[in-house]
Design a protein around this motif. Structure first.
Motif, PDB file in Angstrom:
ATOM      1  N   ALA A 122       0.832  -1.212   0.000  1.00 32.25           N
ATOM      2  CA  ALA A 122       0.000   0.000   0.000  1.00 32.25           C
ATOM      3  C   ALA A 122       0.865   1.261   0.000  1.00 32.25           C
ATOM      4  O   ALA A 122       0.346   2.379  -0.064  1.00 32.25           O
ATOM      5  CB  ALA A 122      -0.918  -0.005   1.232  1.00 32.25           C
ATOM      6  N   GLN A 123       2.198   1.106   0.066  1.00 30.61           N
ATOM      7  CA  GLN A 123       3.078   2.278   0.051  1.00 30.61           C
ATOM      8  C   GLN A 123       2.954   2.998  -1.287  1.00 30.61           C
ATOM      9  O   GLN A 123       2.688   2.374  -2.321  1.00 30.61           O
ATOM     10  CB  GLN A 123       4.535   1.847   0.276  1.00 30.61           C
ATOM     11  CG  GLN A 123       4.765   1.299   1.685  1.00 30.61           C
ATOM     12  CD  GLN A 123       6.177   0.736   1.860  1.00 30.61           C
ATOM     13  OE1 GLN A 123       7.001   1.355   2.491  1.00 30.61           O
ATOM     14  NE2 GLN A 123       6.434  -0.433   1.294  1.00 30.61           N
ATOM     15  N   SER A 124       3.211   4.311  -1.242  1.00 32.56           N
ATOM     16  CA  SER A 124       2.991   5.081  -2.472  1.00 32.56           C
ATOM     17  C   SER A 124       4.065   4.790  -3.521  1.00 32.56           C
ATOM     18  O   SER A 124       3.805   4.814  -4.716  1.00 32.56           O
ATOM     19  CB  SER A 124       2.933   6.569  -2.156  1.00 32.56           C
ATOM     20  OG  SER A 124       4.108   6.914  -1.473  1.00 32.56           O
ATOM     21  N   ASP A 125       5.291   4.478  -3.079  1.00 34.84           N
ATOM     22  CA  ASP A 125       6.350   4.253  -4.060  1.00 34.84           C
ATOM     23  C   ASP A 125       6.822   2.794  -4.028  1.00 34.84           C
ATOM     24  O   ASP A 125       7.506   2.371  -3.104  1.00 34.84           O
ATOM     25  CB  ASP A 125       7.527   5.190  -3.762  1.00 34.84           C
ATOM     26  CG  ASP A 125       8.598   5.077  -4.829  1.00 34.84           C
ATOM     27  OD1 ASP A 125       8.322   4.478  -5.895  1.00 34.84           O
ATOM     28  OD2 ASP A 125       9.715   5.583  -4.595  1.00 34.84           O
ATOM     29  N   LEU A 126       6.443   2.055  -5.049  1.00 33.46           N
ATOM     30  CA  LEU A 126       6.852   0.649  -5.132  1.00 33.46           C
ATOM     31  C   LEU A 126       7.974   0.472  -6.166  1.00 33.46           C
ATOM     32  O   LEU A 126       8.492  -0.624  -6.355  1.00 33.46           O
ATOM     33  CB  LEU A 126       5.650  -0.232  -5.518  1.00 33.46           C
ATOM     34  CG  LEU A 126       4.430  -0.121  -4.587  1.00 33.46           C
ATOM     35  CD1 LEU A 126       3.295  -1.013  -5.077  1.00 33.46           C
ATOM     36  CD2 LEU A 126       4.798  -0.486  -3.153  1.00 33.46           C
ATOM     37  N   GLU A 127       8.324   1.575  -6.803  1.00 35.63           N
ATOM     38  CA  GLU A 127       9.321   1.551  -7.890  1.00 35.63           C
ATOM     39  C   GLU A 127      10.646   0.928  -7.424  1.00 35.63           C
ATOM     40  O   GLU A 127      11.103   1.182  -6.305  1.00 35.63           O
ATOM     41  CB  GLU A 127       9.572   3.008  -8.280  1.00 35.63           C
ATOM     42  CG  GLU A 127       9.619   3.370  -9.743  1.00 35.63           C
ATOM     43  CD  GLU A 127       8.761   2.592 -10.702  1.00 35.63           C
ATOM     44  OE1 GLU A 127       9.342   1.770 -11.408  1.00 35.63           O
ATOM     45  OE2 GLU A 127       7.546   2.821 -10.772  1.00 35.63           O
ATOM     46  N   GLY A 128      11.225   0.124  -8.272  1.00 35.49           N
ATOM     47  CA  GLY A 128      12.567  -0.411  -8.004  1.00 35.49           C
ATOM     48  C   GLY A 128      12.587  -1.678  -7.175  1.00 35.49           C
ATOM     49  O   GLY A 128      13.655  -2.231  -6.930  1.00 35.49           O
TER      50      GLY A 128
END
Ligand code: C5P
Length: 282
Positions: free
Chosen positions: A222-228
């Motif tokens: 649910a975190q806003s930044d899943l990038e990487g």
């Protein structure tokens, strides 16, 4: 512990080259089914969710829907670009009542029961459990620049059309003057400059299955930044929550290239099939 297993199987497999790595024969069954099978006989497992490629989902269902259904699995749509998108989508299909989610790559067909035992046992007391094996090789950090390192002699230089300082533009993908010929085999060695040695102490290569309490995994995703994120535990680490590593298995390798498939077949004592996908063999 009631476990839903998510199997990401939506990757494009571009590093594998020609053919579909998940459909490759692995002792009479495709790699993907082999990766799923270890979970089908476990009492703790309530659901097996296999996430296929969004652009090719119909043929994926045609190929695997029936055998996966037979194993108690269901097919859902995965993500187009990154593995984390696939897991995020598959999470929506986890049935009520599951307390844990195990995530296992569809391209790891050599998973054995003892490794699943270790991960599931640790998961009874730890909220996030991953398997890993210690690094044994010496690690070097290298420069990004590729250069040609083969010893040259005058004959080869003449064939390659190189100048006196051996400018190797053609070999390294430089401008083509339209006249030089392809270098003879055996005379190209792509190389890099070593910058430093990196300590391997405390470093592990991480595998799947990775097991999480469901609420923790939902919070991680649910975190806003899943990038990487290249594995699921990374997102739990971003929350600042602890992750526990248990002993993995050197044989549990992930098939990325054709060579990985050959190594995995050798490790599993499985003969190749000449590259023909197992669903077309009969
Ligand atoms: O790309 P990588 O080798 O890390 O992929 C590991 C697993 O994740 C493979 O089983 C692959 O099919 C899957 N994957 C996915 N969705 C993506 C990319 C990779 O399910 N978008």
């Amino acid at each position: 512990m009631r476990v839903a297993v998510i199997v990401p199987a939506a990757g494009s497999g571009h590093r594998f080259g020609a053919g579909d790595k998940l459909a490759s024969d692995f002792g009479g069954r495709p790699v993907l089914l082999r990766s799923v099978e270890p979970f089908t006989k476990r009492d703790e497992v309530d659901a097996i969710i296999v996430a296929g490629p969004p652009d090719d989902l119909e043929s994926f269902r045609d190929r695997y829907g029936a055998p996966l259904g037979f194993l108690g699995g269901t097919v859902v749509e995965g993500g187009r670009r990154d593995r984390w998108e696939t897991v995020l989508r598959a999470l929506e299909a986890v049935p009520e009542g599951c307390t844990h989610v195990a995530i296992h790559d569809g391209a790891r067909p050599l998973l054995d029961d003892e490794l699943v035992d270790r991960v599931f046992e640790a998961g009874r007391t730890r909220a996030a459990v991953i398997p890993g094996v210690p690094l044994r090789d010496t690690l070097k950090k290298c420069g990004a620049e590729l250069f040609e390192a083969a010893e040259r002699d005058a004959t080869v230089d003449a064939i390659l059309g190189l100048d006196d300082d051996g400018a190797a533009g053609d070999i390294l993908g430089g401008e083509d003057d339209g006249e030089s010929q392809a270098p003879p085999p055996g005379h190209q060695v792509a190389a890099r400059e070593v910058q430093e040695t990196v300590s391997r102490e405390s470093l592990y290569r991480v595998q799947t299955p990775q097991l999480f309490e469901i609420e923790l995994l939902r919070r991680a995703y649910a975190q806003s930044d899943l990038e990487g994120a290249t594995d699921d535990a990374m997102l739990v680490e971003r929350l600042g929550e602890p992750v526990t590593l248990v002993e993995g298995d050197e044989r549990n390798l992930k098939i990325t290239t054709q060579q990985d498939l050959e190594i995995a077949r050798a490790l599993g004592g499985i003969r190749g099939d000449g590259g023909r996908p197992s669903h077309k063999r009969f």
